[in-house]
Scaffold this active site. Structure first.
Site, PDB file in Angstrom:
ATOM      1  N   HIS A  23      71.845  44.919  36.286  1.00  0.00           N
ATOM      2  CA  HIS A  23      73.220  44.988  36.772  1.00  0.00           C
ATOM      3  C   HIS A  23      74.168  45.749  35.850  1.00  0.00           C
ATOM      4  CE1 HIS A  23      72.257  42.260  40.014  1.00  0.00           C
ATOM      5  NE2 HIS A  23      71.727  41.407  39.154  1.00  0.00           N
ATOM      6  N   ASP A  35      66.645  41.390  35.488  1.00  0.00           N
ATOM      7  CA  ASP A  35      67.940  40.823  35.867  1.00  0.00           C
ATOM      8  C   ASP A  35      68.924  40.840  34.692  1.00  0.00           C
ATOM      9  OD1 ASP A  35      69.942  39.795  37.441  1.00  0.00           O
ATOM     10  OD2 ASP A  35      69.027  37.838  37.740  1.00  0.00           O
ATOM     11  N   HIS A  38      70.556  40.843  47.262  1.00  0.00           N
ATOM     12  CA  HIS A  38      70.806  40.025  46.066  1.00  0.00           C
ATOM     13  C   HIS A  38      71.551  38.772  46.488  1.00  0.00           C
ATOM     14  CE1 HIS A  38      72.450  38.701  42.221  1.00  0.00           C
ATOM     15  NE2 HIS A  38      71.469  39.382  41.676  1.00  0.00           N
ATOM     16  N   GLU A  63      66.372  45.064  39.082  1.00  0.00           N
ATOM     17  CA  GLU A  63      67.527  44.189  39.385  1.00  0.00           C
ATOM     18  C   GLU A  63      68.377  44.152  38.120  1.00  0.00           C
ATOM     19  OE1 GLU A  63      67.012  40.256  41.377  1.00  0.00           O
ATOM     20  OE2 GLU A  63      68.865  39.700  40.314  1.00  0.00           O
TER      21      GLU A  63
END
Ligand code: GRE
Ligand code: ZN
Length: 322
Positions: free
Chosen positions: A11, A283, A162, A9
């Site tokens: 980004h 994340d 998400h 995850e």
């Protein structure tokens, strides 16, 4: 000691998507957003150094949402999604041993989204897709998405939901902007989205489909028994499932540790879903990679399970050739 990890995850941002992302900024302090944009836009030393420091050998990158999930113009949404997938592909090509990708999809047109998923998986080498919540209020259990689920299952391509804000703001959150966003409402929204898929029979019709949820499963692992028990007495209005909802959740939903660095929910997810269903994630850049890595390296689980969570499960589920 650092342990080698895959994270999924993680980004990034592309120039055309900064305006969509602005809608997410209502959820976070201006302090974080400025730093985040710099970190999101970097595919070089900054990101790689952070990965190196914390044992992340491979990061599967996904656009920071909501992206075209909030684009009203369908043709523009499709064009932008294709462009950003090509953009990501070009960045991955510079660091193929370190980066993988999840496709960004314009779910406004499920058939074309399925085609784009297929292109991304079979031609660009991506692992699946990430969709940021509803698309203009349409959730993935909508009948029009059958064609999409069929293709995703046939491709064996997992779909990561998400969190994003819902299109309406329930009275429930009036006067509580702190609850609106990652503190609370995102989890409620995303867990409910996942349960819409379960209860509408998406996984019964498409047993080969895999859904990924972040944040240790958005609290769903905690609720399995109750979901089964109360489904029995619910006013189902004709809805049926051949098996209890928990069985579809166990068979078709896998989770990541993104944004959750505490032992109790990890143990809950591992025991409720299975040790083969939980995958490490950091994340980046919204959470602290160091804290996420330290947590998974030191939390009280067996070394076998640690290896599953840090590496084996993601390698298998995302079909990575590492
Ligand atoms: C996340 O991905 O978890 C996230 C965002 C934006 C702000 C905060 C946050 O995408 O946690
Ligand atoms: Zn995230």
């Amino acid at each position: 000691m650092t342990i080698k990890k895959i994270a999924l995850e993680e980004h990034f941002m592309a120039p055309d998507f900064v305006d969509y992302w602005a809608s997410t900024l209502v959820n976070i302090s201006p302090d974080l957003s400025g730093k985040a944009l710099v970190a999101l836009s970097d595919f070089g030393d900054r990101r790689l150094d952070e990965m190196d420091r914390h044992g992340i050998e491979f990061a599967v990158l996904a656009l920071a949402g909501p992206g075209v999930q909030i684009e009203r113009d369908e043709a523009l949404a499709m064009r932008r999604a294709t462009e950003v997938n090509d953009f990501l592909c070009a960045e991955i090509a510079k660091q193929p041993k370190r980066y993988g990708g999840l496709a960004h999809l314009a779910m406004q047109n499920p058939k074309r989204a399925a085609d784009e998923l297929e292109r991304c998986v079979t031609q660009l080498g991506f692992s699946g897709a990430m969709v940021n919540g509803s698309t203009n209020g349409v959730y993935l259990d909508h009948d029009s998405n059958e064609v999409f689920w069929e293709r995703a299952a046939a491709l064996g391509a997992p779909l990561y939901i998400h969190p994003n804000n819902p299109v309406d703001t329930p009275a429930l959150y009036d006067g509580h902007s702190e609850l609106w966003g990652p503190v609370w409402s995102w989890g409620v929204e995303t867990a409910t989205h996942a349960l819409r898929l379960v209860f509408s029979g998406v996984f019964e019709r498409h047993p080969g489909a895999t859904l990924i949820l972040g944040h240790m499963g958005e609290a769903i692992p905690f609720q399995l028994w109750r979901l089964d028990s109360r489904w029995e007495i619910a006013n189902r209005k004709g809805r049926t499932l051949k098996r209890p909802p928990s069985e579809y959740i166990r068979d078709n939903i896998v989770v990541t540790t993104s944004g959750v660095c505490s032992a109790e929910p990890l143990h809950c997810a591992l025991s409720a879903l299975g040790t083969d269903k939980v995958m490490f994630s950091a994340d980046y850049p919204f959470e602290r990679t160091q804290e996420a890595a330290h947590f998974i390296e030191t939390v009280d689980i067996s070394e076998d399970v640690r290896a599953q969570v840090c590496w084996d499960n993601a390698k298998r589920i995302l079909k990575l050739h590492l």
